[in-house]
Scaffold this active site. Structure first.
Site, short mmCIF file in Angstrom:
data_model
loop_
_atom_site.label_atom_id
_atom_site.label_comp_id
_atom_site.label_asym_id
_atom_site.label_seq_id
_atom_site.Cartn_x
_atom_site.Cartn_y
_atom_site.Cartn_z
CE LYS A 116 -4.10 -2.01 2.21
NZ LYS A 116 -3.73 -3.41 2.04
CD GLU A 200 -5.12 5.04 4.39
OE1 GLU A 200 -6.28 4.90 4.84
OE2 GLU A 200 -4.75 4.60 3.31
CG HIS A 235 -11.43 -2.07 9.44
ND1 HIS A 235 -11.69 -0.74 9.23
CD2 HIS A 235 -10.87 -2.16 10.67
CE1 HIS A 235 -11.30 -0.06 10.29
NE2 HIS A 235 -10.81 -0.89 11.18
NE ARG A 297 -8.08 -9.88 -3.57
CZ ARG A 297 -9.20 -9.40 -3.08
NH1 ARG A 297 -10.33 -9.58 -3.74
NH2 ARG A 297 -9.23 -8.73 -1.95
#
Length: 625
Positions: A116, A200, A235, A297
């Protein structure tokens, strides 16, 4: 076109790929572990190869065994599905090096988007807006905590190699950062073999918007519009839909164009999803939507895109992997209608959504909607893998119409004895705020109390059970042991009543009045099962019920599920406070902590770090001082 295909996966996605491959005349090869020897995907494939023991690391995550199975079976190509090795660049390269066709993006693209932190840097260079945060190489707890303090709380810790909600923690204050960082890293290391994290800024009203992209080897890249995946728990996506509520054409064009730029930046080929996070505090605006990550994917939620575009994305994957150009150009793609998907999990909402395992003695999913599943009645839910049972996908000409089809399908689910979230999903889909499109990723946590169904049967359910038992007396000997109670009206003779038990409670139900009962019931051994509103309840005649409520009122803490002990935080003789963490278990890729039910002393400790424990095993016993 590819002529033979090995599916390097299991369950629902393996069955989904098999169905498209069969329609295209492609021979399919399944792989399976010990736990999956009788699984549905094994029986549906043309051929099946055993690849090892039940733990995923010894079977579905062993790339060498999978490639060997492809060679042994004569498969021409390997489709990884989602999860497991689907985003493992080394495995993709090994497949190609073995002379096989890889049904997925190039290994270089997987590597570019696989971490990421690196992906965000690359996207920023490509002009794609990214969320503010910390992507640095200094991974010391002190530096990470200092960066979090500077960003301002709440912040989100995310594993750079993570996905599917794993390796992610929200931190609300500096004093809880270190503990949550350690937990996040431990989970990330176990799931992905990499404990590196990024930080973040956590938005107060975030929405999860993603765009389906597709590229081919001829330089073409298109998008198939957006999906909204904001309804999440821990999440993990729960309900997804397409298109996104409240998305205007200008914002849609901006976000979809950004997704195409992201795909082109890594020379993308195949199916991919570019995920964005949006600040929904003032509606969806292009200048308040940022790149989050790219999944290289096919996504779990791809059916909602298929339903609004009329395209089979697995077929697209197979055609692109065969060297063909994309089946459609951008101008030929359009949104038609609305689709909503709910993920049916084997878990118990009444007990903090703990995984539920075992045999599916009764399994009926009805309704006139699409159901993608990898199990059937008589199959087993294993503790070794993700607990998703099925995906229920409803389509309509409008969002309201799609919801009107999804909700009754969830309410009519009949599953026993494995516990599921069907009732929870039905309540979420029927919630007035959800119907109004007032959604964000905090939707479920903010409404959890009203979304989790009451675990004990209501008076109406007791009456329903009594009516079912009464109705069974009027069936012929050759009738099936199932009673449909839709519209069953009981107008019984005076003093006709039924005594029945559930969970240690016994009631006598008076059926002398005229009542209307709705639901379904079936026998299960000496019990009657009543299905209503997505829930299942077992009753017995008279005082025959042996069910007992489990709890920690006596200080005995038992394992709520089969799993592995990954942390023991106390010793025998320790004084503990109510709510103090004692033992942490891991099962189905998730962690669960057992805490002290009251202030006391650890009188007995049977848990050992690394030990495998069965459901119901005594782990800790606390005594009051």
């Amino acid at each position: 076109m590819i002529t033979s295909l090995l599916i390097a996966n299991r369950g629902e996605i393996a069955c989904r790929i098999i169905h498209t491959a069969r329609r295209l005349g492609i021979r399919t090869v399944a792989v399976y572990s010990d736990a999956d020897s009788r699984a549905l995907h094994v029986r549906e494939a043309d051929e099946a190869v055993h690849i090892g023991p039940s733990p995923a690391r010894e079977s579905y995550l062993d790339g060498g065994k999978i490639i060997a199975a492809a060679k042994q079976s004569g498969a021409e190509a390997i489709h990884p599905g989602y999860g497991f090795l689907s985003e493992n660049a080394d495995f993709a390269q090994a497949v190609i090096d073995a002379g096989l066709v890889w049904v997925g993006p190039p290994p270089a693209a997987i590597r570019a988007m696989g971490r990421k932190d690196a992906a965000k840097r690359l996207m920023a260079e490509a002009g794609v807006p990214v969320t503010p945060g910390y992507l640095g190489d200094d991974q010391s707890p002190s530096r990470l905590r200092a960066e979090a303090d500077a960003i301002g709380y709440p912040v989100l810790i995310k594993a750079v190699a993570g996905g599917g909600g794993k390796g992610m923690r929200r931190v609300n204050a500096s004093n809880e950062f270190d503990e949550l960082l350690a937990s996040c890293r431990r989970e990330a290391a176990a799931a992905f073999g990499d404990e590196t994290v990024l930080l973040e800024k956590y938005l107060d009203r975030p929405r999860h918007i993603e765009v389906q992209v597709f590229g081919d080897s001829h330089g073409n890249v298109v998008h198939l519009f957006e999906r909204d995946c904001s309804l999440q728990r821990r999440h993990q996506k729960v309900i997804e839909e397409a298109p996104a509520p409240g998305m205007d054409e200008a914002t849609r064009a901006a976000i979809c164009d950004a997704a195409v730029r992201a795909a082109r930046a890594v020379d993308y080929v195949g199916a991919g999803t570019v995920e964005f996070i949006a600040d929904a505090s003032a509606g969806l605006r292009a200048d308040r939507i940022w790149f989050m990550e790219m999944n290289t994917r096919l996504q779990v939620e791809h059916p909602v895109t298929e339903e609004i575009t009329g395209q089979d994305l697995v077929e697209w994957q197979l055609r692109v992997a065969s060297g063909e150009p994309l089946p459609k150009s951008q101008d030929e793609l359009a949104i038609d209608g609305w689709a909503i998907e709910a993920r049916l999990y084997a878990e118990d909402p009444a007990h903090e959504f703990l995984p539920s395992t075992g045999r599916l003695d009764h399994f009926v999913l009805g309704g006139s909607i699409r159901v993608d599943s990898g199990v059937e009645e008589g199959g087993r839910i294993s503790p070794y893998y993700d607990p998703m049972i099925a995906k229920l996908i409803a389509r309509g000409s409008s969002r309201a119409e799609a919801l009107a089809r999804l909700i009754p399908a969830l309410e009519d689910a009949e599953i026993w004895p494995v516990k599921t979230n069907a009732g929870f999903l039905a309540r979420a889909a029927a919630d007035p705020d959800f119907a109004a499109g007032e959604i964000d990723t905090g939707f479920i946590p903010a409404r959890l109390d009203r979304l989790v169904p009451e675990p004990h049967p209501s008076d109406a359910v007791w009456n329903l059970a009594a009516a079912a038992m009464l109705a069974s007396d009027f069936r012929g000997a050759s009738d099936p042991p199932w009673v449909a109670l839709e519209g069953l009206r009981v107008n019984a003779a005076p003093d006709l009543n039924v005594t029945l038990s559930h969970g240690g409670e016994t009631r006598t139900i008076d059926l002398t009045r005229e009542d209307l009962f709705e639901g379904a019931a079936t026998t299960h051994g000496a019990s009657w099962l009543v299905f209503t509103q997505g829930q299942a309840f077992a009753f017995t005649l008279g005082g025959a019920s042996r069910d007992a409520a489990a709890g920690a009122g006596d200080g005995s803490l038992v394992s709520p599920m089969p799993g592995r002990v990954i942390a023991v935080d106390v010793r025998e003789g320790d004084a503990v406070a109510k709510g103090q963490k004692l033992v942490t278990l891991e099962a189905m890729k998730m962690e669960h902590s057992l805490v002290a039910p009251f202030d006391g002393i650890v009188a007995e400790l049977r848990a050992a770090d690394g030990a495998q424990v069965s459901e119901g095993a005594l782990l800790v016993r606390i005594e009051q001082p």
